[in-house]
Design an enzyme around this catalytic site. Structure first.
Site, PDB file in Angstrom:
ATOM      1  N   HIS A   1      30.007  38.913  82.588  1.00 21.41           N
ATOM      2  CA  HIS A   1      31.145  38.315  83.278  1.00 21.41           C
ATOM      3  C   HIS A   1      32.452  38.564  82.533  1.00 21.41           C
ATOM      4  CE1 HIS A   1      29.317  35.407  86.418  1.00 21.41           C
ATOM      5  NE2 HIS A   1      28.493  36.415  86.203  1.00 21.41           N
TER       6      HIS A   1
ATOM      7  N   ARG B   1      24.609  37.117  80.427  1.00 21.86           N
ATOM      8  CA  ARG B   1      25.468  36.895  81.598  1.00 21.86           C
ATOM      9  C   ARG B   1      26.924  36.719  81.184  1.00 21.86           C
ATOM     10  NH1 ARG B   1      26.762  32.119  84.956  1.00 21.86           N
ATOM     11  NH2 ARG B   1      27.117  32.824  87.104  1.00 21.86           N
TER      12      ARG B   1
ATOM     13  N   ASN C   1      31.883  31.223  87.451  1.00 24.29           N
ATOM     14  CA  ASN C   1      31.684  30.760  86.081  1.00 24.29           C
ATOM     15  C   ASN C   1      31.578  29.248  85.947  1.00 24.29           C
ATOM     16  OD1 ASN C   1      31.889  33.434  85.104  1.00 24.29           O
ATOM     17  ND2 ASN C   1      34.113  33.274  84.943  1.00 24.29           N
TER      18      ASN C   1
ATOM     19  N   HIS D   1      17.653  39.585  85.145  1.00 22.57           N
ATOM     20  CA  HIS D   1      17.157  38.408  85.853  1.00 22.57           C
ATOM     21  C   HIS D   1      15.659  38.227  85.673  1.00 22.57           C
ATOM     22  CE1 HIS D   1      20.755  37.827  88.834  1.00 22.57           C
ATOM     23  NE2 HIS D   1      21.093  37.707  87.564  1.00 22.57           N
TER      24      HIS D   1
END
Length: 325
Positions: A71, A67, A99, A199
């Site tokens: 990001h 992740r 975040n 996920h």
């Protein structure tokens, strides 16, 4: 006559030198899988060891590192801007809504950087370390591996504004909005679905899925919603965590897609991938073919890792990942 001969020889030499310089300027730099082979041959092995140690201590860290890489790349490109702390010249992306309180793994990347710096000071970028860490994290939990091209440099800027205003897809985004967001970064709808398959590991905070499990909508399995409410009360427990995949929460497999077909996607942005829209067929394909999912995930990760990197003389090589030299 000798004068003219020497004059033309000088012009020829200057033209040759000019051509050589143009063809070898940093602007022509490219990512390469062998980038550190001569300058820091043990870099990748050192990074891998650090990542393995971190994940062996906390399995959830694999999802966090994937992740973190995502990001980073979706804001300014894959330049390690997400790793920068606040300073007089930086407003950190760590403070952005997507975040703050949820992005994790900064200390793992910093630990890998510290060890690599001892081997090869000022050679390996934080952006490359983050990219390699994502690959190693996937492999560590049973996901695919892939060849990583290297040579990124680190940014000297961050963008809280971009991180807060749409560069990162929302957990409530409708399907077409998600497709458009990924397309803006050169990624297809198939890439988006494959990357969403990350996920299959990791956890989400109650505040991100509370609305979904309490709305009694037709797009959520009633038993699944009822079970999820136990860890997510309607008026408290915002930071309570729940596994994105209840069945195999720590294994990188294709169960995430099977969940979507059963209306057991935890986030709205998960379930929207199988909601009668254009990505339904991809979800079905991945639910039946785990090998295709893993192959497409690896390919999409490579594409994502090459979003507008800083190359050549652009950017810097930070000594520590949280601050500009």
């Amino acid at each position: 006559m000798a004068y003219y001969t020497n004059h033309f020889a000088t012009i020829f030499f200057l033209l040759f030198l000019s051509s050589f310089t143009i063809n070898n300027t940093p602007c022509n730099a490219k990512l390469s899988s062998t980038y550190y082979d001569s300058t820091c041959p043990n870099a990748l092995r050192t990074i891998r060891t650090t990542i393995r140690t971190a994940i062996s201590r906390e399995r959830r860290m694999a999802a966090s590192l994937l992740r973190l890489h995502f990001h980073d790349c979706f804001v300014q490109g894959c330049d390690a801007s997400i790793l920068l702390d606040d300073s007089p010249s930086i407003v950190s992306e760590k403070n952005a809504l997507p975040n703050k309180g949820s992005a994790r793994g900064y200390e793992v990347i910093e630990a890998a950087k510290s060890k690599v710096e001892k081997l090869c000071p000022g050679v390996v970028s934080c952006a490359d370390i983050l990219t390699v860490a994502a690959r190693d994290a996937s492999e560590m939990v049973g996901g695919p591996s892939w060849s990583v091209k290297l040579g990124r440099r680190d940014s000297t800027t961050a963008s809280l504004v971009l991180a807060n205003t749409g560069a990162l897809p929302s957990f409530k985004a409708p399907l077409e909005s998600l497709i458009s967001s990924f397309k803006d970064h050169g990624l297809s709808a198939r890439d988006m679905v494959a990357l969403s398959g990350a996920h299959t590991i990791g956890q989400a905070q109650c505040s991100l899925f509370r609305d979904r499990i309490y709305n009694n909508g037709s797009d959520i399995h009633s038993g699944f919603a009822s079970m999820r409410r136990r860890r997510c009360p309607i008026n408290e427990g915002n930071n309570n965590l729940a596994a994105l995949d209840l069945v195999t929460p720590n294994s990188f497999d294709n169960n995430y897609f099977k969940n979507l077909i059963q209306k057991k996607g935890l986030l709205e942005s998960d379930q929207v991938l199988f909601s009668g829209g254009s990505t339904d067929s991809i979800v079905k394909e991945y639910s039946k073919n785990p090998y295709k999912f893993k192959s497409d995930f690896a390919a999409a990760m490579v594409k994502m890792s090459e979003i507008t990197p800083l190359l050549g003389d652009k950017g810097v090589i930070r000594k520590i990942c949280s601050a500009i030299p």
